[in-house]
Scaffold this motif. Structure first.
Motif, PDB file in Angstrom:
ATOM      1  N   PRO A   1       9.678  78.693  86.520  1.00  0.00           N
ATOM      2  CA  PRO A   1       9.423  78.146  85.185  1.00  0.00           C
ATOM      3  C   PRO A   1      10.340  78.712  84.102  1.00  0.00           C
ATOM      4  N   PHE A   2      10.997  79.848  84.356  1.00  0.00           N
ATOM      5  CA  PHE A   2      11.727  80.552  83.303  1.00  0.00           C
ATOM      6  C   PHE A   2      13.205  80.746  83.660  1.00  0.00           C
ATOM      7  N   PHE A   3      13.467  81.327  84.829  1.00  0.00           N
ATOM      8  CA  PHE A   3      14.852  81.337  85.317  1.00  0.00           C
ATOM      9  C   PHE A   3      15.318  79.911  85.516  1.00  0.00           C
ATOM     10  N   GLY A   4      14.481  79.126  86.180  1.00  0.00           N
ATOM     11  CA  GLY A   4      14.805  77.728  86.437  1.00  0.00           C
ATOM     12  C   GLY A   4      14.535  77.365  87.885  1.00  0.00           C
TER      13      GLY A   4
ATOM     14  N   MET B   1       4.648  75.134  80.006  1.00  0.00           N
ATOM     15  CA  MET B   1       5.512  76.304  80.159  1.00  0.00           C
ATOM     16  C   MET B   1       5.335  77.005  81.493  1.00  0.00           C
ATOM     17  N   THR B   2       4.278  76.679  82.230  1.00  0.00           N
ATOM     18  CA  THR B   2       3.989  77.424  83.463  1.00  0.00           C
ATOM     19  C   THR B   2       4.294  76.626  84.724  1.00  0.00           C
ATOM     20  N   VAL B   3       5.086  75.567  84.602  1.00  0.00           N
ATOM     21  CA  VAL B   3       5.507  74.815  85.788  1.00  0.00           C
ATOM     22  C   VAL B   3       7.025  74.937  85.932  1.00  0.00           C
ATOM     23  N   ALA B   4       7.510  74.684  87.134  1.00  0.00           N
ATOM     24  CA  ALA B   4       8.937  74.834  87.424  1.00  0.00           C
ATOM     25  C   ALA B   4       9.784  74.024  86.447  1.00  0.00           C
ATOM     26  N   ARG B   5      10.849  74.644  85.993  1.00  0.00           N
ATOM     27  CA  ARG B   5      11.765  74.016  85.035  1.00  0.00           C
ATOM     28  C   ARG B   5      12.960  73.471  85.806  1.00  0.00           C
TER      29      ARG B   5
END
Length: 508
Positions: free
Chosen positions: A361-364, A249-253
């Motif tokens: 990681p969250f916005f993208g 969850m803590t790496v770039a999405r």
């Protein structure tokens, strides 16, 4: 009166869609980018034709076009910038395809601003898009739409720009992409802090918890959900380790469908087009810097080029961190943010926040185009809070390149055209060796987990103190326990070379 040749940002636009949600259209890269550019044109609030005034348009290279061994699975345009242009009725004299690197969109802001200030251009646009989520979703169903376009026309292809980002020794030992390479740097920082894996993951969770709150409120986020620091730090089946110390969850999405566009023009043309001055955002500084390759950096945890870029931008703008009301630090992983926080004394709970979008990681992680979204957000923030300043820090590669921008509605004096700067590259590279070696001391490492298995990759020093790369032998119980326990720093390894040419180390 603001000088006619002063460059100003007059329009920004974003567009996104999420697979399976109401209104989802499974848009191509070009259609997503076209929607963002159209939104940017509308955002100008002009009386005249902004699209017709665009004389330069740069397309940010999509991830799937960022290496010579890759190609878009559904095809693409033969002239990506002109595909974007035609969707809004623009016909620029110059069409540019960017190099690879998340810093490049911000670097282009500086380049185009300087061109406008010198009279080489009057109106320029920067457009980027990613449709990775749609590509994966359609491919999983066996669908293969045809996204190819024959547009023709001139295009200035600036190439892949991978110099300094491909390190054969690291790749050969299993550090084949951003996650393990950043993880090696992250573990080097952890070693300096003296923290265990669990303690350090807690730090990452605390850093990123506020990011999730911003992402949850952003309509363009790929993962708009608040998560606690504990949730981000706790290793579970859903939040597995991808490369120590990183939980998933803590790496770039990168599974996103997102596009962003930025339009700059001269103040004189903005007046002619009838763009209201309350839409104008001034560019106070753009700086860029290139870092040494990861394995030759004196301090594996540090990224002095990024700090130099930010400090140089502050010097040009005659501002400091305390003057910034809005901040977006590139956050593909924790360490690019930590490096800035360490240098400037910022905390994870800084009341200004450290992201404007919600973070990669969250916005993208919209490929090479993420920071265009950050710039869009910065522009809207300073428009709403007149006289305030925003800082955007854009990162490329594995902390390989950096570009910084400072934005405000306060006018910037461009008469000397001296607000764009390239920071000199460091010359203190550590000597590296690719020769066989018998022993090594470990400086940093990661255990990278992939579909083909797990590799413990280390960077260290041989007996001559040259920098070397190898794999720890996870089949050896003592070596496995040392590396899986998270504290191999400073350990001495006995090294042999296998039949694949890899250096394999065991605890001495």
């Amino acid at each position: 009166m603001i000088d006619n040749n002063t460059p100003v940002i007059i329009g920004v636009g974003q567009y996104s869609e999420r697979v399976g949600e109401p209104g989802y259209e499974a848009l191509s890269y070009m259609d997503l980018g076209g929607r963002a550019l159209s939104a940017a044109v509308e955002n100008c609030g002009a009386d005249g034709s902004v699209a017709g005034a665009i004389d330069t348009l740069a397309a940010i290279r999509a991830f799937e076009m960022s290496r010579p061994d890759r190609a878009p699975p559904f095809g693409g345009s033969d002239n990506i910038p002109r595909s974007f242009a035609k969707r809004v009725g623009a016909d620029p004299k110059r069409a540019i395809l960017s190099t690879t690197g998340g810093q490049y969109n911000q670097k282009l802001v500086g380049e185009f601003a300087a061109d406008i200030a010198s009279g080489k251009s009057q109106c320029a646009a920067i457009v980027g898009s990613e449709a990775i989520s749609t590509v994966l979703a359609l491919s999983a169903k066996g669908e293969k739409p045809d996204w190819s376009e024959a547009v023709g026309g001139e295009c200035e292809d600036r190439g892949f720009g991978l110099d300094g980002m491909l390190e054969p020794a690291l790749f050969a030992h299993g550090a084949t992409g951003a996650i393990p390479l950043y993880a090696i740097a992250e573990n080097a920082r952890r070693a300096k802090s003296g923290k265990s894996l669990d303690e350090y993951r807690a730090d990452i969770g605390a850093l990123f918890e506020p990011f999730t709150k911003v992402a949850a409120a952003n309509p363009h986020s790929a993962a708009p959900k608040e998560r606690s620091a504990e949730e981000l730090a706790t290793v579970t089946d859903r939040n597995r380790i991808v490369a120590e110390p990183y939980a998933r969850m803590t790496v770039a999405r990168d599974q996103v469908n997102q596009a962003a566009a930025i339009i700059l023009c001269s103040a004189g043309l903005a007046r002619e087009l009838g763009v209201p001055e309350d839409r104008w955002v001034h560019i106070h500084a753009v700086t860029s810097a290139t870092e040494l390759e990861l394995s030759e950096r004196p301090d594996l945890a540090a990224n002095p080029a990024s700090i130099a870029s930010v400090e140089t931008a502050f010097a040009i703008a005659d501002k400091g961190m305390s003057d910034m009301a809005y901040i977006d630090f590139y956050s593909c992983f924790a360490i690019p943010v930590f490096n800035q926080c360490d240098h400037f004394g910022l905390s994870a709970d800084d009341p200004r926040g450290l992201t404007l979008t919600g973070g990669l990681p969250f916005f993208g992680g919209a490929g090479n185009n993420y920071s265009a979204h950050a710039i869009c957000e910065a522009v809207e923030r300073v428009r709403s809070d007149r006289g305030s300043y925003a800082l955007v820090g854009a990162n490329g590669g594995w902390m390989s390149k950096y570009a910084t921008g400072i934005y405000s509605t306060e006018p910037a004096d461009w008469t000397g055209n001296d607000r764009v700067s390239e920071v000199p590259k460091a010359t203190d590279a550590v000597v590296r060796s690719n020769d066989p070696f018998d022993s090594a001391s470990v400086e940093s490492y990661t255990i990278n987990h992939s579909k083909s298995g797990s590799d413990a990759v280390f960077i260290g020093r041989n007996a001559d103190r040259a920098r070397v790369v190898g794999n720890a032998d996870l089949d050896d119980p003592a070596t496995r326990d040392l590396f899986e326990g998270g504290q191999p720093f400073g350990a001495s390894l006995t090294v042999t070379r296998d039949d694949r040419g890899r250096n394999v180390g065991r605890i001495a």
